[in-house]
Write an enzyme that holds these catalytic residues in place. Sequence first.
Site, short mmCIF file in Angstrom:
data_model
loop_
_atom_site.label_atom_id
_atom_site.label_comp_id
_atom_site.label_asym_id
_atom_site.label_seq_id
_atom_site.Cartn_x
_atom_site.Cartn_y
_atom_site.Cartn_z
N ARG A 141 34.02 -51.23 13.50
CA ARG A 141 34.18 -51.66 14.66
C ARG A 141 33.10 -52.39 15.24
O ARG A 141 32.17 -51.26 15.62
CB ARG A 141 35.59 -51.65 15.48
CG ARG A 141 36.54 -51.88 14.59
CD ARG A 141 37.43 -50.92 16.01
NE ARG A 141 38.18 -49.72 15.12
CZ ARG A 141 39.11 -48.51 15.70
NH1 ARG A 141 39.53 -49.11 16.73
NH2 ARG A 141 40.02 -47.77 15.28
N GLU A 158 44.94 -33.57 20.98
CA GLU A 158 45.79 -34.97 20.94
C GLU A 158 47.67 -34.19 20.80
O GLU A 158 48.62 -34.73 21.61
CB GLU A 158 45.63 -36.57 20.12
CG GLU A 158 44.72 -37.11 20.97
CD GLU A 158 43.63 -38.23 19.88
OE1 GLU A 158 43.27 -37.54 18.89
OE2 GLU A 158 43.53 -38.73 20.28
N ASN A 216 51.84 -39.20 13.66
CA ASN A 216 50.88 -39.72 14.18
C ASN A 216 51.34 -40.77 12.89
O ASN A 216 50.17 -40.40 12.06
CB ASN A 216 49.70 -39.64 14.37
CG ASN A 216 48.44 -40.53 14.44
OD1 ASN A 216 48.80 -41.21 14.90
ND2 ASN A 216 47.75 -40.22 15.14
N ARG A 226 53.01 -40.49 18.44
CA ARG A 226 52.28 -41.19 19.22
C ARG A 226 52.86 -42.42 18.72
O ARG A 226 52.80 -43.18 18.14
CB ARG A 226 51.45 -40.47 18.74
CG ARG A 226 50.35 -41.18 19.24
CD ARG A 226 48.72 -40.97 18.07
NE ARG A 226 47.37 -41.57 18.92
CZ ARG A 226 46.02 -41.03 18.55
NH1 ARG A 226 46.29 -39.89 17.83
NH2 ARG A 226 45.39 -41.25 19.56
N HIS A 271 43.21 -43.93 23.51
CA HIS A 271 43.10 -42.94 23.36
C HIS A 271 42.89 -42.24 24.59
O HIS A 271 42.39 -40.97 25.04
CB HIS A 271 41.59 -42.77 23.39
CG HIS A 271 40.72 -43.17 22.20
ND1 HIS A 271 39.83 -44.24 21.76
CD2 HIS A 271 41.30 -42.81 20.04
CE1 HIS A 271 39.06 -44.10 20.41
NE2 HIS A 271 40.47 -44.09 19.55
N PHE A 304 29.17 -41.19 10.06
CA PHE A 304 27.42 -40.50 10.85
C PHE A 304 26.73 -38.74 10.73
O PHE A 304 25.18 -39.16 10.53
CB PHE A 304 27.72 -40.17 12.67
CG PHE A 304 27.54 -41.23 13.67
CD1 PHE A 304 29.13 -42.07 13.50
CD2 PHE A 304 26.47 -41.20 14.12
CE1 PHE A 304 28.92 -43.06 14.57
CE2 PHE A 304 26.67 -42.77 14.70
CZ PHE A 304 28.06 -43.32 15.51
N ARG A 305 27.43 -38.54 9.37
CA ARG A 305 27.11 -37.43 8.57
C ARG A 305 25.83 -37.90 7.80
O ARG A 305 24.87 -37.76 7.99
CB ARG A 305 27.75 -36.42 8.07
CG ARG A 305 28.88 -35.64 9.06
CD ARG A 305 30.38 -34.71 9.02
NE ARG A 305 31.12 -35.94 8.34
CZ ARG A 305 31.92 -35.68 8.74
NH1 ARG A 305 32.22 -34.58 8.41
NH2 ARG A 305 32.87 -36.88 8.63
P1 AMP Z 1 37.68 -39.47 14.32
O1 AMP Z 1 37.55 -39.83 14.03
O2 AMP Z 1 37.18 -38.09 15.71
O3 AMP Z 1 37.73 -37.40 12.77
O4 AMP Z 1 35.79 -38.55 13.85
C1 AMP Z 1 34.84 -38.98 12.55
C2 AMP Z 1 33.84 -39.40 12.83
O5 AMP Z 1 33.08 -38.11 13.15
C3 AMP Z 1 33.25 -39.68 11.46
O6 AMP Z 1 33.80 -40.62 10.53
C4 AMP Z 1 32.13 -38.57 11.61
O7 AMP Z 1 30.95 -40.01 11.97
C5 AMP Z 1 31.61 -38.09 12.81
N1 AMP Z 1 31.66 -36.43 12.67
C6 AMP Z 1 32.32 -35.14 12.00
N2 AMP Z 1 32.03 -34.24 12.26
C7 AMP Z 1 30.68 -34.93 12.17
C8 AMP Z 1 29.02 -33.87 12.39
N3 AMP Z 1 29.33 -32.97 12.15
N4 AMP Z 1 27.78 -34.99 12.61
C9 AMP Z 1 28.18 -36.42 12.94
N5 AMP Z 1 29.39 -37.00 12.63
C10 AMP Z 1 30.02 -36.05 12.69
#
Ligand code: AMP
Length: 402
Positions: free
Chosen positions: A241, A384, A7, A91, A180, A284-285
């Site tokens: 975004r 993926e 990727n 990908r 996605h 979101f963390r």
């Molecule tokens: P991804 O793009 O699928 O890797 O997701 C990344 C995003 O998932 C991060 O920027 C967070 O906003 C969210 N995320 C990952 N782990 C957690 C968690 N334990 N609690 C809340 N949000 C999370």
Amino acid sequence: MKIFVLNCGSSSIKYQLIDSVTKKVLSKGVLERIGAGGSFLKHYSIYDYAIEIKRPVANHTEGIKMVFEALTNKDYGVIKDVTEISAFGHRVVHGGEKFHEPVLINEAVIEDIKKCIPMAPLHNPANLAGIKACMTLMPNAPHVAVFDTAFHQTIPAKAYLYGLPYELYIKYGLRKYGFHGISHQYVSEMAAKYLGRELAELRLVTCHLGNGASVAAVKHGKSIDTSMGFTPLEGLVMGTRCGEVDPAIIPFLMDKEDMTGKQVYQYLNNKSGVLGISGLSSDFRDLEKASGNGDERASLAMDIFAYRVSKYIGAYAVAMGGLDAVIFTAGLGENSPVIREKICEGLGFMGACLDKGKDAVRDGIREISTDGCLVKLLVIPTNEELVIANETERICKNIVFL
Ligand code: AMP
């Protein structure tokens, strides 16, 4: 077969070496800051090795060579020689209307991927750089392209066309493509398996909620609508975004903030979403923590995000004439009970009721809806890379039988 899955971003290469028989990841890693100075490789192997190598890497070909060295390293490598890799799965973000499924890469395919560059100016050139580097280094191995847009090619015209003059669709291919797709397809298939039902009889809403986020309506195994559009900017409010906004905001901002169209586009892509609303973070963390400490804008950003996801779930239930299950996946969808609870708040009237007790357990595929409820709520970790490896193997087996 050992399949190498790639990727590639403009300055990064994410990879996994997967054994297609055992489905085990033999090795994986990420090389970052290609051509930007300070390049570093984080490489992991099945033997519990975690290696970090810092070395200047000027381009993707040098990067792939560095990864090959790690894979064959005599101390922590998992193969003796790169010729043990049977096939490469790449990908590719945008396949336009041309690609409905994965394909074996040849010169004509490369030309067609190039034609999609105007629709994915950041992603497709990077994907092509990875393809070219691997094909140069491993010219005798089969290389397969797996497209993020392909799963959504079943969306009907009534859902993919915008309210724009039809000529623009003919002239520029201006339409919804969706992204996605690899993830939406995978979690749909896993949901059917988990529920012990045929995919062909299910109406699913799949919510891929990560830094980039999209929702899809998957009716009888086929995508019939999705929230992302011509580009991955449309739809949900995301990490950085904006998702859908009134298009009149664009000339308004150009005028009031003295911005060019390109500057507004960057603003909507990189400075908006929950980052822009909270003024704090796209992660979101961080938002959950700040919200817990009373930060109102962090709470507002989370509410806006969840509200829009739930609106899409309602809309897609209507689009499919009913709903059997909602699936949550990707970083946020898999890991945040707080966001899932907010999304599910308004779904009860449809028979989709969250069981908070079940949702507290974090472990693989699981049902988080109340016993006996009409619409199942499921958490399904996406994979993926495994889809790309499986599809690569499938295409390669077909070549042998031809
Ligand atoms: P991804 O793009 O699928 O890797 O997701 C990344 C995003 O998932 C991060 O920027 C967070 O906003 C969210 N995320 C990952 N782990 C957690 C968690 N334990 N609690 C809340 N949000 C999370």
